[in-house]
Design a protein around this motif. Structure first.
Motif, PDB file in Angstrom:
ATOM      1  N   GLN A 116       7.767  -9.623  -7.207  1.00  0.00           N
ATOM      2  CA  GLN A 116       8.119  -9.813  -5.796  1.00  0.00           C
ATOM      3  C   GLN A 116       7.279  -8.858  -4.954  1.00  0.00           C
ATOM      4  O   GLN A 116       7.193  -7.663  -5.238  1.00  0.00           O
ATOM      5  CB  GLN A 116       9.603  -9.549  -5.552  1.00  0.00           C
ATOM      6  N   ALA A 117       6.665  -9.391  -3.900  1.00  0.00           N
ATOM      7  CA  ALA A 117       5.778  -8.606  -3.044  1.00  0.00           C
ATOM      8  C   ALA A 117       6.522  -7.473  -2.344  1.00  0.00           C
ATOM      9  O   ALA A 117       7.654  -7.643  -1.894  1.00  0.00           O
ATOM     10  CB  ALA A 117       5.128  -9.507  -1.999  1.00  0.00           C
ATOM     11  N   LEU A 118       5.847  -6.332  -2.257  1.00  0.00           N
ATOM     12  CA  LEU A 118       6.409  -5.217  -1.506  1.00  0.00           C
ATOM     13  C   LEU A 118       6.519  -5.599  -0.035  1.00  0.00           C
ATOM     14  O   LEU A 118       5.590  -6.172   0.529  1.00  0.00           O
ATOM     15  CB  LEU A 118       5.519  -3.983  -1.609  1.00  0.00           C
ATOM     16  N   PRO A 119       7.628  -5.269   0.590  1.00  0.00           N
ATOM     17  CA  PRO A 119       7.751  -5.458   2.033  1.00  0.00           C
ATOM     18  C   PRO A 119       7.135  -4.251   2.750  1.00  0.00           C
ATOM     19  O   PRO A 119       6.511  -3.398   2.124  1.00  0.00           O
ATOM     20  CB  PRO A 119       9.266  -5.517   2.233  1.00  0.00           C
ATOM     21  N   ALA A 120       7.346  -4.159   4.031  1.00  0.00           N
ATOM     22  CA  ALA A 120       6.733  -3.086   4.827  1.00  0.00           C
ATOM     23  C   ALA A 120       7.323  -1.711   4.541  1.00  0.00           C
ATOM     24  O   ALA A 120       6.762  -0.719   4.965  1.00  0.00           O
ATOM     25  CB  ALA A 120       6.867  -3.407   6.316  1.00  0.00           C
ATOM     26  N   TYR A 121       8.436  -1.638   3.834  1.00  0.00           N
ATOM     27  CA  TYR A 121       9.041  -0.346   3.528  1.00  0.00           C
ATOM     28  C   TYR A 121       8.371   0.234   2.294  1.00  0.00           C
ATOM     29  O   TYR A 121       8.722  -0.065   1.162  1.00  0.00           O
ATOM     30  CB  TYR A 121      10.554  -0.482   3.331  1.00  0.00           C
ATOM     31  N   ASP A 122       7.392   1.074   2.529  1.00  0.00           N
ATOM     32  CA  ASP A 122       6.563   1.643   1.479  1.00  0.00           C
ATOM     33  C   ASP A 122       7.348   2.690   0.692  1.00  0.00           C
ATOM     34  O   ASP A 122       7.815   3.671   1.265  1.00  0.00           O
ATOM     35  CB  ASP A 122       5.335   2.277   2.127  1.00  0.00           C
ATOM     36  N   PRO A 123       7.481   2.520  -0.612  1.00  0.00           N
ATOM     37  CA  PRO A 123       8.276   3.464  -1.405  1.00  0.00           C
ATOM     38  C   PRO A 123       7.638   4.848  -1.532  1.00  0.00           C
ATOM     39  O   PRO A 123       8.296   5.780  -1.973  1.00  0.00           O
ATOM     40  CB  PRO A 123       8.388   2.769  -2.766  1.00  0.00           C
ATOM     41  N   ARG A 124       6.390   4.994  -1.129  1.00  0.00           N
ATOM     42  CA  ARG A 124       5.786   6.329  -1.184  1.00  0.00           C
ATOM     43  C   ARG A 124       6.383   7.249  -0.128  1.00  0.00           C
ATOM     44  O   ARG A 124       6.441   8.450  -0.317  1.00  0.00           O
ATOM     45  CB  ARG A 124       4.267   6.238  -1.007  1.00  0.00           C
ATOM     46  N   VAL A 126       9.409   6.135   1.786  1.00  0.00           N
ATOM     47  CA  VAL A 126      10.846   5.866   1.829  1.00  0.00           C
ATOM     48  C   VAL A 126      11.320   5.905   0.371  1.00  0.00           C
ATOM     49  O   VAL A 126      11.392   4.890  -0.309  1.00  0.00           O
ATOM     50  CB  VAL A 126      11.150   4.511   2.498  1.00  0.00           C
ATOM     51  N   LYS A 127      11.576   7.120  -0.090  1.00  0.00           N
ATOM     52  CA  LYS A 127      11.822   7.373  -1.514  1.00  0.00           C
ATOM     53  C   LYS A 127      12.932   6.508  -2.108  1.00  0.00           C
ATOM     54  O   LYS A 127      12.785   5.987  -3.204  1.00  0.00           O
ATOM     55  CB  LYS A 127      12.151   8.848  -1.749  1.00  0.00           C
ATOM     56  N   GLY A 128      14.043   6.367  -1.407  1.00  0.00           N
ATOM     57  CA  GLY A 128      15.150   5.570  -1.923  1.00  0.00           C
ATOM     58  C   GLY A 128      14.770   4.117  -2.138  1.00  0.00           C
ATOM     59  O   GLY A 128      15.307   3.442  -3.020  1.00  0.00           O
ATOM     60  N   GLN A 129      13.840   3.609  -1.347  1.00  0.00           N
ATOM     61  CA  GLN A 129      13.390   2.229  -1.524  1.00  0.00           C
ATOM     62  C   GLN A 129      12.696   2.071  -2.861  1.00  0.00           C
ATOM     63  O   GLN A 129      12.840   1.056  -3.530  1.00  0.00           O
ATOM     64  CB  GLN A 129      12.462   1.796  -0.385  1.00  0.00           C
ATOM     65  N   GLY A 130      11.929   3.070  -3.260  1.00  0.00           N
ATOM     66  CA  GLY A 130      11.255   3.002  -4.557  1.00  0.00           C
ATOM     67  C   GLY A 130      12.245   2.886  -5.700  1.00  0.00           C
ATOM     68  O   GLY A 130      12.052   2.104  -6.635  1.00  0.00           O
ATOM     69  N   VAL A 131      13.324   3.657  -5.619  1.00  0.00           N
ATOM     70  CA  VAL A 131      14.375   3.578  -6.639  1.00  0.00           C
ATOM     71  C   VAL A 131      15.008   2.187  -6.610  1.00  0.00           C
ATOM     72  O   VAL A 131      15.243   1.573  -7.657  1.00  0.00           O
ATOM     73  CB  VAL A 131      15.443   4.683  -6.423  1.00  0.00           C
ATOM     74  N   THR A 132      15.266   1.680  -5.423  1.00  0.00           N
ATOM     75  CA  THR A 132      15.855   0.345  -5.288  1.00  0.00           C
ATOM     76  C   THR A 132      14.931  -0.709  -5.881  1.00  0.00           C
ATOM     77  O   THR A 132      15.368  -1.576  -6.635  1.00  0.00           O
ATOM     78  CB  THR A 132      16.149   0.027  -3.810  1.00  0.00           C
ATOM     79  N   ALA A 134      12.763  -0.429  -8.172  1.00  0.00           N
ATOM     80  CA  ALA A 134      12.697  -0.297  -9.629  1.00  0.00           C
ATOM     81  C   ALA A 134      13.965  -0.756 -10.325  1.00  0.00           C
ATOM     82  O   ALA A 134      13.910  -1.222 -11.464  1.00  0.00           O
ATOM     83  CB  ALA A 134      12.400   1.153 -10.000  1.00  0.00           C
ATOM     84  N   THR A 135      15.115  -0.643  -9.658  1.00  0.00           N
ATOM     85  CA  THR A 135      16.380  -0.905 -10.339  1.00  0.00           C
ATOM     86  C   THR A 135      17.044  -2.232  -9.998  1.00  0.00           C
ATOM     87  O   THR A 135      17.864  -2.715 -10.767  1.00  0.00           O
ATOM     88  CB  THR A 135      17.388   0.233 -10.064  1.00  0.00           C
ATOM     89  N   THR A 136      16.722  -2.840  -8.871  1.00  0.00           N
ATOM     90  CA  THR A 136      17.348  -4.107  -8.521  1.00  0.00           C
ATOM     91  C   THR A 136      16.747  -5.245  -9.356  1.00  0.00           C
ATOM     92  O   THR A 136      15.555  -5.217  -9.668  1.00  0.00           O
ATOM     93  CB  THR A 136      17.201  -4.409  -7.011  1.00  0.00           C
ATOM     94  N   ALA A 144      18.308  -4.674  -0.533  1.00  0.00           N
ATOM     95  CA  ALA A 144      19.247  -4.036  -1.469  1.00  0.00           C
ATOM     96  C   ALA A 144      19.075  -2.522  -1.374  1.00  0.00           C
ATOM     97  O   ALA A 144      17.959  -2.027  -1.372  1.00  0.00           O
ATOM     98  CB  ALA A 144      18.972  -4.511  -2.894  1.00  0.00           C
ATOM     99  N   GLY A 145      20.165  -1.793  -1.308  1.00  0.00           N
ATOM    100  CA  GLY A 145      20.079  -0.331  -1.260  1.00  0.00           C
ATOM    101  C   GLY A 145      19.245   0.163  -0.102  1.00  0.00           C
ATOM    102  O   GLY A 145      18.351   0.970  -0.271  1.00  0.00           O
ATOM    103  N   TYR A 146      19.510  -0.306   1.052  1.00  0.00           N
ATOM    104  CA  TYR A 146      18.708  -0.082   2.256  1.00  0.00           C
ATOM    105  C   TYR A 146      18.562   1.412   2.584  1.00  0.00           C
ATOM    106  O   TYR A 146      19.287   1.963   3.394  1.00  0.00           O
ATOM    107  CB  TYR A 146      19.359  -0.849   3.412  1.00  0.00           C
ATOM    108  N   ALA A 147      17.620   2.079   1.926  1.00  0.00           N
ATOM    109  CA  ALA A 147      17.416   3.525   2.081  1.00  0.00           C
ATOM    110  C   ALA A 147      16.712   3.892   3.380  1.00  0.00           C
ATOM    111  O   ALA A 147      16.568   5.062   3.694  1.00  0.00           O
ATOM    112  CB  ALA A 147      16.617   4.052   0.892  1.00  0.00           C
ATOM    113  N   VAL A 148      16.287   2.907   4.112  1.00  0.00           N
ATOM    114  CA  VAL A 148      15.587   3.147   5.369  1.00  0.00           C
ATOM    115  C   VAL A 148      16.478   3.892   6.361  1.00  0.00           C
ATOM    116  O   VAL A 148      15.995   4.646   7.205  1.00  0.00           O
ATOM    117  CB  VAL A 148      15.107   1.804   5.963  1.00  0.00           C
ATOM    118  N   THR A 149      17.776   3.706   6.233  1.00  0.00           N
ATOM    119  CA  THR A 149      18.686   4.316   7.202  1.00  0.00           C
ATOM    120  C   THR A 149      18.524   5.829   7.282  1.00  0.00           C
ATOM    121  O   THR A 149      18.426   6.380   8.370  1.00  0.00           O
ATOM    122  CB  THR A 149      20.148   3.967   6.879  1.00  0.00           C
TER     123      THR A 149
END
Length: 171
Positions: A116-124, A126-132, A134-136, A144-149
């Motif tokens: 699945q293509a990465l969206p605009a929320y770069d995990p580099r 937005v750390k929590g997005q990277g975890v999401t 990897a795990t979803t 899922a796991g909207y760490a952007v907040t």
């Protein structure tokens, strides 16, 4: 710009509705396309053809990375999307998404997680997005796991992406 709105071109004519941030990023910044009206046309084409704008925008960027088009080639990107509608061989490649396009072009840098293509929320950043991602089960699912907040909006705390944090030996 809010999500779920109507977008009119510079002449005031309707181009698309529900013109999302992610779409603008995928066809815009990711592909180096600067013309918002053209990006809105791409959004409408994706809607008409029934393909996801994030995955399709990233697929177009991968085709650019693979040498099929130059970065920022607006007309070429529009033509690629027209090919999706025609069902031509190149249209089927792009229409199958970023992971498939990367395989077809032999592109080494393919920004996908679990195909699945990465969206605009770069995990580099937005750390929590990277975890999401990897795990979803969905992979790069930004819903899922909207760490952007906390990373970007400062809701529920603040996460500094440049600060190293250690908790029980885990960074």
């Amino acid at each position: 710009m809010r999500c779920s709105q109507v977008y009119n071109d510079k002449n005031g004519d309707y181009l698309t509705g529900g013109f999302e941030y992610e779409t603008i990023w995928a066809f815009g910044a990711h592909c180096h396309i600067k013309d918002l009206d053209s990006i809105a046309k791409m959004d409408k084409m994706c809607d008409d053809f029934g393909v996801d704008t994030i995955d399709t925008g990233v697929a177009v960027g991968i085709a650019m990375e693979g040498g099929y088009l130059e970065l920022g080639d607006v007309e070429g990107a529009l033509e690629l999307l027209e090919e999706i509608g025609k069902g031509s061989p190149i249209g089927r490649i792009i229409g199958n998404g970023a992971a498939f396009t990367g395989q077809a072009f032999g592109t080494e840098r393919v920004p996908v997680v679990k195909r699945q293509a990465l969206p605009a929320y770069d995990p580099r950043s937005v750390k929590g997005q990277g975890v999401t991602y990897a795990t979803t089960p969905m992979g790069a699912d930004h819903t899922a796991g909207y760490a952007v907040t906390s990373n970007i909006l400062g809701i529920g705390g603040v996460v500094d992406p440049f600060k190293e944090r250690r908790t029980g030996g885990i960074i």
